[in-house]
Design an enzyme around this catalytic site. Structure first.
Site, PDB file in Angstrom:
ATOM      1  N   GLN A   1      67.688 -12.691  25.892  1.00 38.12           N
ATOM      2  CA  GLN A   1      66.468 -12.922  26.669  1.00 38.12           C
ATOM      3  C   GLN A   1      65.987 -11.602  27.254  1.00 38.12           C
ATOM      4  O   GLN A   1      64.893 -11.517  27.786  1.00 38.12           O
ATOM      5  CB  GLN A   1      66.736 -13.893  27.818  1.00 38.12           C
ATOM      6  CG  GLN A   1      67.251 -15.248  27.392  1.00 38.12           C
ATOM      7  CD  GLN A   1      67.658 -16.074  28.599  1.00 38.12           C
ATOM      8  OE1 GLN A   1      66.843 -16.757  29.218  1.00 38.12           O
ATOM      9  NE2 GLN A   1      68.930 -15.991  28.956  1.00 38.12           N
TER      10      GLN A   1
ATOM     11  N   HIS B   1      62.505 -12.811  23.997  1.00 37.59           N
ATOM     12  CA  HIS B   1      61.404 -12.532  24.926  1.00 37.59           C
ATOM     13  C   HIS B   1      60.738 -11.190  24.677  1.00 37.59           C
ATOM     14  O   HIS B   1      60.100 -10.638  25.569  1.00 37.59           O
ATOM     15  CB  HIS B   1      61.911 -12.600  26.384  1.00 37.59           C
ATOM     16  CG  HIS B   1      62.345 -13.969  26.793  1.00 37.59           C
ATOM     17  ND1 HIS B   1      63.140 -14.198  27.892  1.00 37.59           N
ATOM     18  CD2 HIS B   1      62.116 -15.189  26.241  1.00 37.59           C
ATOM     19  CE1 HIS B   1      63.361 -15.512  28.008  1.00 37.59           C
ATOM     20  NE2 HIS B   1      62.758 -16.125  27.016  1.00 37.59           N
TER      21      HIS B   1
ATOM     22  N   CYS C   1      40.014   0.824  20.480  1.00 38.02           N
ATOM     23  CA  CYS C   1      38.904  -0.117  20.750  1.00 38.02           C
ATOM     24  C   CYS C   1      38.601  -0.277  22.231  1.00 38.02           C
ATOM     25  O   CYS C   1      37.688  -1.002  22.622  1.00 38.02           O
ATOM     26  CB  CYS C   1      39.216  -1.498  20.167  1.00 38.02           C
ATOM     27  SG  CYS C   1      40.456  -2.405  21.117  1.00 38.02           S
TER      28      CYS C   1
ATOM     29  N   THR D   1      73.384 -15.151  32.297  1.00 33.92           N
ATOM     30  CA  THR D   1      72.101 -15.833  32.415  1.00 33.92           C
ATOM     31  C   THR D   1      72.210 -17.005  33.395  1.00 33.92           C
ATOM     32  O   THR D   1      73.201 -17.710  33.420  1.00 33.92           O
ATOM     33  CB  THR D   1      71.569 -16.331  31.049  1.00 33.92           C
ATOM     34  OG1 THR D   1      70.270 -16.913  31.232  1.00 33.92           O
ATOM     35  CG2 THR D   1      72.491 -17.336  30.385  1.00 33.92           C
TER      36      THR D   1
HETATM   37  C1  BV8 Z   1      56.981 -21.562  26.985  1.00 30.44           C
HETATM   38  C2  BV8 Z   1      59.193 -11.938  30.659  1.00 30.44           C
HETATM   39  C3  BV8 Z   1      55.365 -23.003  26.016  1.00 30.44           C
HETATM   40  C4  BV8 Z   1      59.690 -10.729  30.045  1.00 30.44           C
HETATM   41  C5  BV8 Z   1      60.343 -13.982  31.044  1.00 30.44           C
HETATM   42  C6  BV8 Z   1      59.299 -26.810  34.098  1.00 30.44           C
HETATM   43  C7  BV8 Z   1      60.491 -27.224  33.536  1.00 30.44           C
HETATM   44  C8  BV8 Z   1      60.997 -26.625  32.388  1.00 30.44           C
HETATM   45  C9  BV8 Z   1      60.309 -25.575  31.763  1.00 30.44           C
HETATM   46  C10 BV8 Z   1      59.150 -25.160  32.341  1.00 30.44           C
HETATM   47  C11 BV8 Z   1      58.626 -25.764  33.489  1.00 30.44           C
HETATM   48  N1  BV8 Z   1      57.484 -25.131  33.805  1.00 30.44           N
HETATM   49  C12 BV8 Z   1      57.237 -24.147  32.886  1.00 30.44           C
HETATM   50  C13 BV8 Z   1      58.247 -24.178  31.992  1.00 30.44           C
HETATM   51  C14 BV8 Z   1      58.390 -23.290  30.815  1.00 30.44           C
HETATM   52  C15 BV8 Z   1      58.863 -21.919  31.269  1.00 30.44           C
HETATM   53  C16 BV8 Z   1      60.150 -22.027  32.047  1.00 30.44           C
HETATM   54  O1  BV8 Z   1      61.210 -22.238  31.467  1.00 30.44           O
HETATM   55  N2  BV8 Z   1      60.045 -21.869  33.376  1.00 30.44           N
HETATM   56  C17 BV8 Z   1      61.244 -21.985  34.197  1.00 30.44           C
HETATM   57  C18 BV8 Z   1      61.297 -20.825  35.210  1.00 30.44           C
HETATM   58  C19 BV8 Z   1      61.212 -23.340  34.898  1.00 30.44           C
HETATM   59  N3  BV8 Z   1      59.088 -21.196  30.030  1.00 30.44           N
HETATM   60  C20 BV8 Z   1      58.063 -20.531  29.481  1.00 30.44           C
HETATM   61  O2  BV8 Z   1      56.970 -20.399  29.987  1.00 30.44           O
HETATM   62  C21 BV8 Z   1      58.354 -19.926  28.103  1.00 30.44           C
HETATM   63  N4  BV8 Z   1      57.270 -20.276  27.229  1.00 30.44           N
HETATM   64  O3  BV8 Z   1      57.631 -22.491  27.387  1.00 30.44           O
HETATM   65  O4  BV8 Z   1      55.827 -21.673  26.261  1.00 30.44           O
HETATM   66  C22 BV8 Z   1      54.418 -22.904  24.906  1.00 30.44           C
HETATM   67  C23 BV8 Z   1      54.714 -23.523  23.693  1.00 30.44           C
HETATM   68  C24 BV8 Z   1      53.803 -23.459  22.663  1.00 30.44           C
HETATM   69  C25 BV8 Z   1      52.603 -22.734  22.835  1.00 30.44           C
HETATM   70  C26 BV8 Z   1      52.332 -22.091  24.040  1.00 30.44           C
HETATM   71  C27 BV8 Z   1      53.240 -22.173  25.089  1.00 30.44           C
HETATM   72  C28 BV8 Z   1      58.424 -18.411  28.201  1.00 30.44           C
HETATM   73  C29 BV8 Z   1      59.705 -18.003  28.867  1.00 30.44           C
HETATM   74  C30 BV8 Z   1      59.821 -16.470  28.910  1.00 30.44           C
HETATM   75  C31 BV8 Z   1      59.258 -15.987  30.222  1.00 30.44           C
HETATM   76  N5  BV8 Z   1      59.422 -14.546  30.324  1.00 30.44           N
HETATM   77  N6  BV8 Z   1      60.294 -12.687  31.257  1.00 30.44           N
HETATM   78  C32 BV8 Z   1      60.135  -9.837  31.155  1.00 30.44           C
HETATM   79  O5  BV8 Z   1      59.262  -9.339  31.914  1.00 30.44           O
HETATM   80  O6  BV8 Z   1      61.351  -9.636  31.235  1.00 30.44           O
HETATM   81  S1  BV8 Z   1      61.594 -14.917  31.678  1.00 30.44           S
HETATM   82  C33 BV8 Z   1      62.662 -14.043  32.684  1.00 30.44           C
HETATM   83  O7  BV8 Z   1      63.721 -14.961  32.998  1.00 30.44           O
HETATM   84  C34 BV8 Z   1      63.366 -12.904  31.995  1.00 30.44           C
HETATM   85  O8  BV8 Z   1      62.751 -12.462  30.837  1.00 30.44           O
HETATM   86  C35 BV8 Z   1      64.743 -13.428  31.656  1.00 30.44           C
HETATM   87  O9  BV8 Z   1      64.973 -13.241  30.312  1.00 30.44           O
HETATM   88  C36 BV8 Z   1      64.607 -14.867  31.925  1.00 30.44           C
HETATM   89  C37 BV8 Z   1      65.897 -15.574  32.271  1.00 30.44           C
HETATM   90  O10 BV8 Z   1      66.471 -14.931  33.401  1.00 30.44           O
HETATM   91  P1  BV8 Z   1      68.008 -14.448  33.253  1.00 30.44           P
HETATM   92  O11 BV8 Z   1      68.084 -13.475  32.133  1.00 30.44           O
HETATM   93  O12 BV8 Z   1      68.902 -15.607  33.198  1.00 30.44           O
HETATM   94  O13 BV8 Z   1      68.193 -13.631  34.592  1.00 30.44           O
HETATM   95  P2  BV8 Z   1      68.473 -14.215  36.059  1.00 30.44           P
HETATM   96  O14 BV8 Z   1      68.217 -13.104  37.019  1.00 30.44           O
HETATM   97  O15 BV8 Z   1      67.782 -15.528  36.216  1.00 30.44           O
HETATM   98  O16 BV8 Z   1      70.052 -14.532  36.043  1.00 30.44           O
HETATM   99  C38 BV8 Z   1      70.960 -13.454  35.935  1.00 30.44           C
HETATM  100  C39 BV8 Z   1      72.335 -14.080  35.915  1.00 30.44           C
HETATM  101  O17 BV8 Z   1      73.278 -13.034  35.711  1.00 30.44           O
HETATM  102  C40 BV8 Z   1      72.732 -14.767  37.215  1.00 30.44           C
HETATM  103  O18 BV8 Z   1      73.261 -16.043  36.907  1.00 30.44           O
HETATM  104  C41 BV8 Z   1      73.832 -13.867  37.803  1.00 30.44           C
HETATM  105  O19 BV8 Z   1      74.836 -14.620  38.455  1.00 30.44           O
HETATM  106  C42 BV8 Z   1      74.385 -13.227  36.570  1.00 30.44           C
HETATM  107  N7  BV8 Z   1      75.004 -11.909  36.750  1.00 30.44           N
HETATM  108  C43 BV8 Z   1      74.722 -10.972  37.699  1.00 30.44           C
HETATM  109  N8  BV8 Z   1      75.503  -9.887  37.483  1.00 30.44           N
HETATM  110  C44 BV8 Z   1      76.253 -10.148  36.374  1.00 30.44           C
HETATM  111  C45 BV8 Z   1      75.935 -11.440  35.910  1.00 30.44           C
HETATM  112  N9  BV8 Z   1      76.512 -11.992  34.826  1.00 30.44           N
HETATM  113  C46 BV8 Z   1      77.443 -11.253  34.181  1.00 30.44           C
HETATM  114  N10 BV8 Z   1      77.801 -10.008  34.564  1.00 30.44           N
HETATM  115  C47 BV8 Z   1      77.229  -9.425  35.643  1.00 30.44           C
HETATM  116  N11 BV8 Z   1      77.605  -8.181  36.015  1.00 30.44           N
HETATM  117 ZN    ZN Z   2      42.601  -1.949  20.449  1.00 33.48          ZN
END
Ligand code: BV8
Ligand code: ZN
Length: 244
Positions: free
Chosen positions: A101, A119, A154, A192
Site C-alpha cells: 500500500q 496505491h 499543455c 498495516t
Molecule cells: C476506492 C494515498 C472506489 C496515497 C491512500 C467506508 C467503509 C469502507 C470503505 C470506505 C468507506 N468510505 C470510503 C471507503 C473507501 C476508502 C476507504 O477504505 N476508506 C477507509 C479509510 C474507511 N477506500 C478508497 O477510497 C479506495 N478507493 O474504494 O475506490 C471506487 C471504485 C471504482 C471506481 C471508483 C472508485 C482508495 C484507497 C487508497 C487511498 N489512498 N493514500 C498516499 O498519499 O500515500 S490510503 C493511506 O492509507 C495510505 O496510502 C496507506 O497505504 C493506507 C493504509 O494505511 P497503512 O499503510 O495501514 O498505515 P497506517 O498508518 O494506517 O497504519 C500503520 C500501521 O503500522 C499501524 O497499525 C502501526 O501499529 C504499525 N506500525 C508502526 N510502526 C511499525 C508498525 N508495524 C510494523 N513495524 C513497525 N515498526
Molecule cells: Zn499536459
C-alpha cells in the site's frame, strides 16, 4: 530478537506461495511517518484535506507541496532490515509477491522483484490532462511559490501517481493482488492498520482460501484478531527473524 512461533516457521518452510501485504509500518524504521500512529501524517493533516481529487483541484499548491514534503522524506530514507528480509524471503520461497500500500519505492530499492503497487508510487507524477510524465519534486518548484506546478506540454496541473480516496486502484494491481491472496499458503500482513479498502480485504481473502495468516505489527490492527498469529514486534525485527 523476536521469537517466531514454530507454526509460522513450519508454515513458511512448507509454503509454495507466500504473499505479503505491507503498509506504512513497514517503512516506519526507515524514518518515514505512518498515517494513523500518534505522530502520523494524518495527525498533522487529514486525508480529506490532502489525499483526494477535490482537495487537489481546490488547492493544488498545498497538495503538491505535501507530496514534495513526503518525497523529500523518502529521498532521505533507506530500506530497513524488514524490507531487506522480504527481499531475502523472495529468494527462499518458490513463489512470492510483495503487495504494498506504500508509495515510497523502498521495496523496490531493497531489491524485491515482484512488488504489486496498490496505491501507486510517489516517484512518478503526471499531467492530469495530457498524461505527460513529470517530476514533482523540489527541483521544479519551491515552497514559497504560490503557483502550482503545471505541465510544460499543455499547461495543466501535475499530480502524483498515487491512488487517492475515492479513486479506483489500478485494476491489474488489485486483480493480481487478489489472485496472490487466494493462492497463498502463507499471507503476511506487515505494518498495516488494515482499515483502508480494498487492500484490507486481501488478508480476509487469504484466510477464506486456507492461507496461514500472520499479522506483524507492534500494535493491534484490524487483522490481528483474525490472523492465526500476531507477532507484536516491529517489522525490522520480526521479518529478519523469519529468514535467519
Ligand atoms: C476506492 C494515498 C472506489 C496515497 C491512500 C467506508 C467503509 C469502507 C470503505 C470506505 C468507506 N468510505 C470510503 C471507503 C473507501 C476508502 C476507504 O477504505 N476508506 C477507509 C479509510 C474507511 N477506500 C478508497 O477510497 C479506495 N478507493 O474504494 O475506490 C471506487 C471504485 C471504482 C471506481 C471508483 C472508485 C482508495 C484507497 C487508497 C487511498 N489512498 N493514500 C498516499 O498519499 O500515500 S490510503 C493511506 O492509507 C495510505 O496510502 C496507506 O497505504 C493506507 C493504509 O494505511 P497503512 O499503510 O495501514 O498505515 P497506517 O498508518 O494506517 O497504519 C500503520 C500501521 O503500522 C499501524 O497499525 C502501526 O501499529 C504499525 N506500525 C508502526 N510502526 C511499525 C508498525 N508495524 C510494523 N513495524 C513497525 N515498526
Ligand atoms: Zn499536459
Amino acid at each position: 530478537m523476536t521469537s517466531v512461533p514454530d507454526e509460522l516457521v513450519d508454515a513458511l518452510a512448507a509454503a509454495k506461495t507466500v504473499a505479503v501485504l505491507t503498509g506504512a509500518g513497514a517503512s516506519a524504521e526507515s524514518g518515514i511517518a505512518t498515517f494513523r500512529d500518534p505522530d502520523g501524517l494524518w495527525e498533522q493533516f487529514s486525508p480529506e484535506e490532502l489525499a483526494n481529487v477535490e482537495a487537489f483541484l481546490d488547492n493544488p499548491t498545498l497538495v503538491q507541496g505535501w507530496y514534495r514534503y513526503r518525497q523529500a522524506a523518502i529521498e532521505e530514507a533507506a530500506p530497513n532490515a524488514g524490507h531487506r528480509a522480504l527481499t531475502r524471503l523472495e529468494q527462499l520461497v518458490p513463489r512470492f509477491a510483495c503487495i504494498t500500500q506504500n508509495v515510497d519505492n523502498l521495496h523496490q530499492e531493497a531489491g524485491t522483484e515482484r512488488v504489486i503497487e496498490l496505491h501507486g508510487n510517489i516517484i512518478r507524477s503526471y499531467c492530469i490532462d495530457c498524461g505527460e510524465s513529470h517530476t514533482l519534486d523540489a527541483s521544479v518548484a519551491n515552497d514559497d511559490d504560490p503557483d502550482p506546478v503545471r505541465c510544460d506540454e499543455c499547461g495543466e496541473l501535475i499530480r502524483p501517481d498515487v491512488v487517492w480516496f475515492g479513486e479506483r486502484l489500478p485494476p491489474d494491481a488489485i486483480a493480481s493482488a487478489s489472485s496472490w491472496a487466494r493462492d497463498a499458503d502463507v499471507f503476511l500482513c506487515v505494518g498495516t492498520s488494515a482499515v483502508v479498502f480494498p487492500a484490507a480485504d486481501l488478508p480476509l481473502e487469504a484466510l477464506d482460501h486456507g492461507a496461514y495468516v500472520a499479522d506483524i505489527n507492534p500494535d493491534t490492527s484490524a487483522v490481528s484478531g483474525k490472523a492465526h498469529v500476531h507477532l507484536q514486534a516491529p517489522a525490522g525485527e520480526a521479518l529478519p527473524a523469519l529468514v535467519e
